[in-house]
Design an enzyme around this catalytic site. Structure first.
Site, PDB file in Angstrom:
ATOM      1  N   ASP A  52      49.368  87.650  60.271  1.00  0.00           N
ATOM      2  CA  ASP A  52      48.294  85.959  60.847  1.00  0.00           C
ATOM      3  C   ASP A  52      49.083  85.821  61.489  1.00  0.00           C
ATOM      4  O   ASP A  52      50.269  85.363  62.237  1.00  0.00           O
ATOM      5  CB  ASP A  52      48.253  85.137  59.695  1.00  0.00           C
ATOM      6  CG  ASP A  52      48.239  83.710  60.611  1.00  0.00           C
ATOM      7  OD1 ASP A  52      46.586  83.401  60.493  1.00  0.00           O
ATOM      8  OD2 ASP A  52      48.518  82.768  61.142  1.00  0.00           O
ATOM      9  N   HIS A 119      41.379  77.088  65.693  1.00  0.00           N
ATOM     10  CA  HIS A 119      43.128  77.083  64.768  1.00  0.00           C
ATOM     11  C   HIS A 119      42.758  75.978  64.522  1.00  0.00           C
ATOM     12  O   HIS A 119      43.231  75.632  63.285  1.00  0.00           O
ATOM     13  CB  HIS A 119      43.851  77.372  66.141  1.00  0.00           C
ATOM     14  CG  HIS A 119      44.826  76.801  65.692  1.00  0.00           C
ATOM     15  ND1 HIS A 119      46.154  78.116  66.566  1.00  0.00           N
ATOM     16  CD2 HIS A 119      45.879  77.082  64.705  1.00  0.00           C
ATOM     17  CE1 HIS A 119      47.006  77.941  65.060  1.00  0.00           C
ATOM     18  NE2 HIS A 119      47.454  76.984  64.462  1.00  0.00           N
TER      19      HIS A 119
HETATM   20  N1  LIG Z   1      45.899  77.227  60.571  1.00  0.00           N
HETATM   21  C1  LIG Z   1      47.312  75.928  60.949  1.00  0.00           C
HETATM   22  O1  LIG Z   1      47.255  75.208  61.711  1.00  0.00           O
HETATM   23  C2  LIG Z   1      49.051  76.909  60.252  1.00  0.00           C
HETATM   24  C3  LIG Z   1      50.016  75.518  60.259  1.00  0.00           C
HETATM   25  C4  LIG Z   1      51.246  76.033  59.598  1.00  0.00           C
HETATM   26  C5  LIG Z   1      51.203  77.877  59.393  1.00  0.00           C
HETATM   27  N2  LIG Z   1      50.164  79.014  59.327  1.00  0.00           N
HETATM   28  C6  LIG Z   1      50.245  79.682  59.025  1.00  0.00           C
HETATM   29  O2  LIG Z   1      50.213  80.153  57.996  1.00  0.00           O
HETATM   30  C7  LIG Z   1      52.051  80.970  57.950  1.00  0.00           C
HETATM   31  C8  LIG Z   1      52.745  80.838  56.635  1.00  0.00           C
HETATM   32  O3  LIG Z   1      52.923  78.893  56.533  1.00  0.00           O
HETATM   33  P1  LIG Z   1      54.575  78.789  56.394  1.00  0.00           P
HETATM   34  O4  LIG Z   1      55.626  78.957  57.559  1.00  0.00           O
HETATM   35  O5  LIG Z   1      54.536  76.749  55.995  1.00  0.00           O
HETATM   36  O6  LIG Z   1      54.947  79.171  54.407  1.00  0.00           O
HETATM   37  P2  LIG Z   1      55.644  78.648  53.979  1.00  0.00           P
HETATM   38  O7  LIG Z   1      55.863  80.911  53.149  1.00  0.00           O
HETATM   39  O8  LIG Z   1      55.234  78.485  52.389  1.00  0.00           O
HETATM   40  O9  LIG Z   1      57.186  79.018  53.770  1.00  0.00           O
HETATM   41  C9  LIG Z   1      58.036  79.303  54.852  1.00  0.00           C
HETATM   42  C10 LIG Z   1      59.613  78.782  54.755  1.00  0.00           C
HETATM   43  O10 LIG Z   1      59.719  79.455  53.604  1.00  0.00           O
HETATM   44  C11 LIG Z   1      60.807  79.373  52.998  1.00  0.00           C
HETATM   45  N3  LIG Z   1      61.046  80.639  52.779  1.00  0.00           N
HETATM   46  C12 LIG Z   1      59.893  81.936  52.356  1.00  0.00           C
HETATM   47  N4  LIG Z   1      59.958  82.826  51.225  1.00  0.00           N
HETATM   48  C13 LIG Z   1      61.052  82.232  50.560  1.00  0.00           C
HETATM   49  C14 LIG Z   1      61.536  82.209  49.565  1.00  0.00           C
HETATM   50  N5  LIG Z   1      61.351  83.533  48.917  1.00  0.00           N
HETATM   51  N6  LIG Z   1      62.716  81.760  48.315  1.00  0.00           N
HETATM   52  C15 LIG Z   1      62.433  79.952  49.145  1.00  0.00           C
HETATM   53  N7  LIG Z   1      62.337  79.948  50.521  1.00  0.00           N
HETATM   54  C16 LIG Z   1      61.594  80.639  51.025  1.00  0.00           C
HETATM   55  C17 LIG Z   1      61.600  80.024  54.676  1.00  0.00           C
HETATM   56  O11 LIG Z   1      62.371  79.674  54.934  1.00  0.00           O
HETATM   57  P3  LIG Z   1      63.525  80.970  55.971  1.00  0.00           P
HETATM   58  O12 LIG Z   1      63.077  80.821  57.288  1.00  0.00           O
HETATM   59  O13 LIG Z   1      64.734  80.111  55.423  1.00  0.00           O
HETATM   60  O14 LIG Z   1      63.440  82.036  55.083  1.00  0.00           O
HETATM   61  C18 LIG Z   1      60.041  79.505  55.585  1.00  0.00           C
HETATM   62  O15 LIG Z   1      61.295  77.900  55.566  1.00  0.00           O
HETATM   63  C19 LIG Z   1      52.631  80.810  59.297  1.00  0.00           C
HETATM   64  O16 LIG Z   1      53.588  81.295  59.569  1.00  0.00           O
HETATM   65  C20 LIG Z   1      51.365  80.446  60.346  1.00  0.00           C
HETATM   66  O17 LIG Z   1      50.942  82.272  60.497  1.00  0.00           O
HETATM   67  C21 LIG Z   1      49.046  78.104  59.786  1.00  0.00           C
END
Ligand SMILES: NC(=O)c1ccc[n+]([C@@H]2O[C@H](COP(=O)([O-])OP(=O)(O)OC[C@H]3O[C@@H](n4cnc5c(N)ncnc54)[C@H](OP(=O)(O)O)[C@@H]3O)[C@@H](O)[C@H]2O)c1
Length: 312
Positions: A52, A119
């Site tokens: 994504d 978006h």
């Molecule tokens: N449409 C929109 O407006 C919108 C908004 C937000 C996001 N998104 C999309 O959604 C994706 C995912 O969102 P998100 O980044 O919030 O997802 P998420 O996976 O809920 O959160 C990522 C965070 O969780 C931590 N993490 C990942 N795996 C882990 C694990 N196994 N154990 C503990 N902590 C863990 C990571 O830490 P570390 O950094 O320390 O690894 C990172 O800080 C984004 O990359 C983007 O593509 C879209």
């Protein structure tokens, strides 16, 4: 709706002949360019086949570079992966949609997209500044274009075979219904924040009824602590089934019929987040009964991205 009993391989059909979307998706909202490259390669190696992206993340070039190198190294073809990107709020005017799409494709080094999303439903002042603000620091919106105008420009990308499916992001059920009803090509995917603290049950029910895939972002609550990763129900289930809290949250998301996007940044976490297996029914019920409600990203209210600092 779900195609496989192996959660890791689950793929869901997209409307309008849009192929299948792998339920487990890797999100590329990673501010650092070098980390974007390594994390994307790690995700591909761990088994993720759904990526994504967004022009707003300003790292499509790095994702494209990582995907190209990763596919070559793994002997994989373009068709083996599913790639999404999103048109940003400053490109909602219909005449700006196709150029924005082509620019994203070019940066990603691809010749088609599996999925192109609007978006957010908020149109900002058109131009190259992603975060247009007035002298008081307020976002400058664009009232010269409707979401339906933008949607029609998205439909013509599908007509011309440039992308296989189109959808919306950061939209409420009230915002989705009128687009769904007016659209010639119905939205195939709706991407919104969702986790046990924000289950979006009503939206999910609507999507299931209409054959739309709900794609959950921040399934781990964006890693916030306190948050779902530390919820006592989740940690107790994790201990009981011998999985990590992250794996429990991701399995719940897939088993309830959503696709998801997670952003592991290291190889170890990429493997952990891909290695999910089904939870027993009683565990799913317990998670569904969690009462805490929390939204971590306010983008749905203003169009300004909650996880990207202002001005970046
Ligand atoms: N449409 C929109 O407006 C919108 C908004 C937000 C996001 N998104 C999309 O959604 C994706 C995912 O969102 P998100 O980044 O919030 O997802 P998420 O996976 O809920 O959160 C990522 C965070 O969780 C931590 N993490 C990942 N795996 C882990 C694990 N196994 N154990 C503990 N902590 C863990 C990571 O830490 P570390 O950094 O320390 O690894 C990172 O800080 C984004 O990359 C983007 O593509 C879209």
């Amino acid at each position: 709706m779900i195609e496989s009993s192996d959660l890791r391989m689950t793929r869901m059909p997209l409307s309008h002949g849009g192929g299948h979307i792998p339920a487990l998706g890797f999100g590329t909202l990673i501010p650092d360019a070098a980390v974007t490259i390594t994390a994307t390669r790690n995700a591909l190696e761990a088994g993720f086949r759904h990526f994504d992206c967004a022009e707003r993340y300003r790292n499509e070039r790095e994702v494209g570079e990582a995907l190209q190198a990763g596919l070559a190294a793994g002997g994989m073809a373009r068709e083996d992966i599913f790639v999404t990107t999103k048109v940003w709020n400053t490109n909602h005017r219909p005449e700006r949609v196709e150029p924005a799409f082509e620019a994203s494709l070019d940066r990603l080094r691809l010749d088609y997209l599996d999925l192109y999303l609007i978006h957010t439903p908020f149109a900002f002042q058109p131009g190259d500044e992603h975060d247009p603000r007035d002298q008081n620091g307020n976002v400058i919106y664009d009232d010269g274009v409707t979401l339906l105008d933008t949607w029609k420009a998205m439909e013509s990308l599908v007509d011309h075979g440039r992308c296989r499916a189109i959808g919306l992001s950061d939209i409420s059920l009230n915002g989705l219904v009128p687009i769904y009803e007016s659209a010639r090509i119905k939205p195939a995917v709706v991407q919104v924040e969702s986790h046990p603290y924000l289950p979006e049950t009503e939206l999910l029910e609507f999507c299931k009824k209409k054959g739309i895939v709900l794609l959950a972002f921040a399934p781990l609550g964006h890693g916030n602590r306190p948050g779902p990763l530390e919820d006592p129900v989740i940690t107790a289930i994790a201990a009981r089934v011998g999985k990590t809290p992250a794996q429990v949250l991701l399995a719940w998301a897939v088993q309830r019929g959503t696709a998801l996007l997670t952003t592991p940044r290291t190889a170890v976490r990429a493997k952990e987040n891909f290695d999910i297996s089904p939870l027993p029914e009683d565990a799913l019920d317990e998670i569904n009964r969690i009462q805490t409600r929390q939204r971590f990203n306010e983008v749905v209210k203003t169009g300004s991205p909650g996880f990207i600092p202002q001005g970046r």
